[in-house]
Design a protein around this motif. Structure first.
Motif, short mmCIF file in Angstrom:
data_model
loop_
_atom_site.label_atom_id
_atom_site.label_comp_id
_atom_site.label_asym_id
_atom_site.label_seq_id
_atom_site.Cartn_x
_atom_site.Cartn_y
_atom_site.Cartn_z
N ILE A 93 -23.05 -0.52 29.77
CA ILE A 93 -22.82 -1.60 28.80
C ILE A 93 -21.42 -2.19 28.99
O ILE A 93 -21.23 -3.41 28.96
CB ILE A 93 -23.00 -1.08 27.36
N VAL A 94 -20.43 -1.31 29.19
CA VAL A 94 -19.07 -1.78 29.41
C VAL A 94 -18.98 -2.52 30.74
O VAL A 94 -18.36 -3.60 30.83
CB VAL A 94 -18.08 -0.60 29.37
N LEU A 95 -19.60 -1.98 31.79
CA LEU A 95 -19.61 -2.66 33.09
C LEU A 95 -20.23 -4.05 32.96
O LEU A 95 -19.75 -5.01 33.57
CB LEU A 95 -20.39 -1.83 34.11
N ALA A 96 -21.31 -4.14 32.20
CA ALA A 96 -21.98 -5.42 32.03
C ALA A 96 -21.06 -6.42 31.33
O ALA A 96 -20.97 -7.59 31.72
CB ALA A 96 -23.26 -5.23 31.24
N GLY A 97 -20.38 -5.96 30.28
CA GLY A 97 -19.44 -6.84 29.60
C GLY A 97 -18.31 -7.27 30.51
O GLY A 97 -17.90 -8.44 30.52
N ASN A 98 -17.79 -6.32 31.28
CA ASN A 98 -16.71 -6.63 32.22
C ASN A 98 -17.18 -7.65 33.26
O ASN A 98 -16.45 -8.58 33.62
CB ASN A 98 -16.23 -5.37 32.92
#
Length: 713
Positions: free
Chosen positions: A517-522
């Protein structure tokens, strides 16, 4: 001699951004390089506890100990420090040791606790930086109980000291102490508060409105403790266990008391409530205005409180301090209690209206009767409830220090599984971002999902955040603010990428959904920056894991559901403050300072990350590009803002053509109206400000994504 007014005094309706300064400027005299955890771990813990116990039994002439034991006084001090916690916004509690500062230090409910803290000063001075006031105020309560025969559940250190009051905590709308302006017509508390009145920890011990009505009192007790995340069993255990020790003080009317510490004369050196009755201390002490012990042996752990309350009938009367309290109808109990000072005197056990409420309320009484039949269960329940009370605001177990941290991790600590797999490396993270961007998801969807997960974090009690991926679990996945249909689509896509990646790894490497989820946001942020012409890489640290539904306290976690999130231009009728005030409140809980707040909001508007696809505040023809169009528009004098018939909605009209160009909310307008926020908008809206906006946005975004990574501290 008078002091000049502050800006806030002159214009009280001005948005107060000052609370965000606490997240920016260091006020700790030990400096940023000081490692409190390392210093704490160097303590001889047994020696510290022995020193505290020595204090408890060394009665001082300037403030004589009841029963020659300060234990009950110290327990009250600890309870009243921890008892400020409220689950609604996570503020209050033991962090910072803020009972040392106004207004909490001078609340009427904390009368004479200045003496308790002063008694512990020699211990603090001996250990200095190794032992924070915040930890000492809590540990002393545990030691006090143990010295009187009770076995506590454990203690976790790690609280760092504050060196100024908690300016972000809204303690209430009242203008005077003990006023009540926080209840609606049905008697329910409005706003984030847990206490019933200004200056109280919980409720009026005499009863609602000062009337000895136990059943009505029970309603308010339940409401207050529920807002502290305590259920009926925990409430009864805490009240019964805490009131097993000590007495209350009302030798005479509180009209004999001088000013509280914050208003006391300078020669009093921080001590307040000077008492003109008799000797002003010892048997003549005035604190609550209620007088007497709860039990016959107030410095011993036993079942007397429960037995006396249940086995005898109690009637209201006014004690020597003029306050309502309850005495036993059976005269055989009169004079049966141990005297606090003069051995030739006698004392009679008393109860507060809030105590009798536990007997009169059917649900509370059922718990009391069960405790009476099972003393061991009572002891265990009190130990666990007390442990929860004094650790509720500390976050996960991983943050707790010392040899007495329990092995068990409680549900209210929002447990997250430990990493039991190999973490992805930089190359794999880069490939996963490519896979994410290749999926049928927009930049806005990626950014909004990551924000929805991470922005639940509250620095006040270290709860929430993206770690655990609770956004896929109840109750988080069902919150309106998350746009459920869109959220389901994004999570389904990311889970597919996760499953495919993990299945392809033969060396034990895995990626958690939380990390993904964090990777996707980044990836979304990087793409938005690229769309604006900037090549950036958002920092990423793997290591998050995914919690299960069984590891989530649904009822307690519901408190993290936002009534407002200005970063997403989301605002509901349940919000207890105006939109711009709620934005500042949210930013403070995310540990953001004013520049970070400004950069984040302006960037999110340009990306188009509003709730439900709203165009309010999205002042750009090219959303999904991380540019400074928001600030250029807010600052431009080519437009004028016009209010509408819709509350919290404004139109932006071209001064030349009269055409309506954009629409926005108070949260958008405040960045042009408030002088401090406008000065920051100048930085990012200038011709050379866009690159700085991108840089500062990435840093602030990364901070939000990693707020809950306590393993990286």
């Amino acid at each position: 001699m008078t002091s000049g007014k502050t800006t806030q005094d002159w214009w009280p309706d001005q948005l107060d951004v000052e609370i965000l300064d606490q997240n920016a400027r260091p006020v700790d005299p030990y400096g940023d390089d000081f490692d409190y955890a390392e210093a704490f771990e160097s303590l001889d813990f047994d020696e510290v506890k022995a020193d505290i116990e020595d204090v408890l039994t060394d009665s001082q002439g300037w403030w004589p100990a009841d029963y020659n034991h300060y234990g009950p006084l110290i327990i009250r001090m600890t309870w009243h420090q921890a008892g400020t916690y409220r689950v609604t916004d996570g503020r209050g509690g033991t962090s910072g040791g803020t009972q040392r500062f106004a207004p909490v230090s001078s609340w009427p409910d904390n009368a004479n606790l200045d003496k308790a803290r002063r008694l512990l000063e020699p211990v603090k001075m001996k250990y200095g930086r190794k032992l924070s006031w915040a930890d000492l105020l809590v540990l002393a309560g545990n030691v006090a109980m143990e010295s009187m025969g009770f076995e506590t559940f454990g203690f976790g250190g790690g609280r760092e000291d504050a060196y100024e009051p908690n300016k972000a905590a809204d303690w209430g709308p009242e203008e005077e102490m003990l006023e009540d302006k926080r209840h609606d017509d049905d008697g329910n508390i409005d706003g984030p508060f847990a206490a019933d009145h200004m200056g109280l920890i919980y409720v009026n011990p005499e009863g609602p409105g000062g009337k000895p009505d136990p059943l009505e009192s029970a309603k308010y007790v339940r409401q207050s403790f529920d807002r502290m995340a305590m259920n009926d069993e925990e409430t009864v255990a805490l009240c019964a266990g805490g009131h097993t020790f000590g007495k209350v003080h009302g030798a005479d009317s509180d009209e004999n008391l001088g000013a509280e510490p914050e208003a006391a004369p300078i020669e009093n050196q921080g001590l307040g409530w000077e008492n003109e009755y008799g000797e002003g201390k010892g048997a003549d002490t005035i604190t609550s205005g209620i007088e007497g012990p709860w039990t016959q042996s107030p410095t011993s752990w036993d079942m007397e409180y429960v037995d006396l309350l249940l086995d005898y009938e109690w009637e209201p009367h006014k004690g020597p301090g003029g306050a309502w309290q309850w005495q036993p109808k059976d005269e055989d109990v009169h004079g049966s209690a141990e005297p606090a000072h003069d051995a030739t005197e006698s004392a009679t056990p008393m109860m507060l209206t809030t105590d009798v409420a536990l007997k009169r309320d059917p649900d509370y009484r059922e718990v009391l009767e069960r405790f009476q039949e099972n003393p061991m269960e009572f002891g265990i329940s009190f130990a666990r409830a007390w442990y929860k009370l004094i650790h509720r605001d500390m976050g996960p177990t991983s943050r707790l220090l010392g040899p007495e941290v329990p092995d068990e991790e409680m549900l209210w600590q929002d447990p997250i599984p430990e990493v039991d797999f190999e973490l992805i490396d930089d190359e794999q993270a880069a490939q996963l971002k490519e896979d994410i961007l290749a999926a049928d998801l927009s930049v806005t969807e990626l950014v909004k999902t990551a924000w929805a997960a991470a922005s639940t974090y509250r620095d006040s009690d270290k709860r929430g955040g993206v770690n655990g991926a609770r956004i896929r679990l109840e109750p988080h996945k069902s919150w309106e603010v998350n746009e459920l249909e869109q959220l389901e689509t994004v999570l389904d896509t990311l889970e597919g990428i996760q499953e495919e990646f993990n299945a392809a790894q033969s060396d034990g490497t895995r990626v958690s959904l939380a990390d993904l989820i964090v990777l996707a946001g980044n990836a979304g942020v990087e793409q938005a920056a690229a769309n604006a012409g900037y090549d950036v890489e958002v920092p990423f640290e793997p290591g998050r894991t995914d919690a299960s539904q069984d590891q989530t306290d649904v009822e307690s976690f519901q408190a993290l559901n936002p009534d407002a999130d200005g970063f997403r231009n989301y605002y509901t009728d349940d919000a207890y403050k105006g939109p711009e005030e709620m934005l500042v409140d949210k930013a403070d809980l995310l540990n953001l300072d004013a520049p970070e707040t400004t950069a984040l909001l302006g960037g999110l508007r340009s990306i188009g990350a509003n709730y439900d696809g709203s165009e309010l505040g999205v002042f750009t023809d090219e959303p999904e590009a991380l540019d400074n169009d928001f600030f250029e528009t807010v600052l431009s004098m080519d437009y004028e803002w016009v209010s509408t018939d819709e509350e919290n909605r404004y139109k932006l009209r071209d001064r030349g053509t009269g055409d309506i160009e954009w629409e926005g909310t108070r949260v958008d307008l405040i960045f042009g109206a408030n002088s401090r926020l406008r000065s920051l908008s100048h930085v990012y809206g200038a011709n050379d400000g866009e690159e700085k906006l991108v840089t500062d946005f990435v840093q602030a975004w990364s901070k939000v994504m990693q707020n809950d990574r306590f393993d990286l501290e």
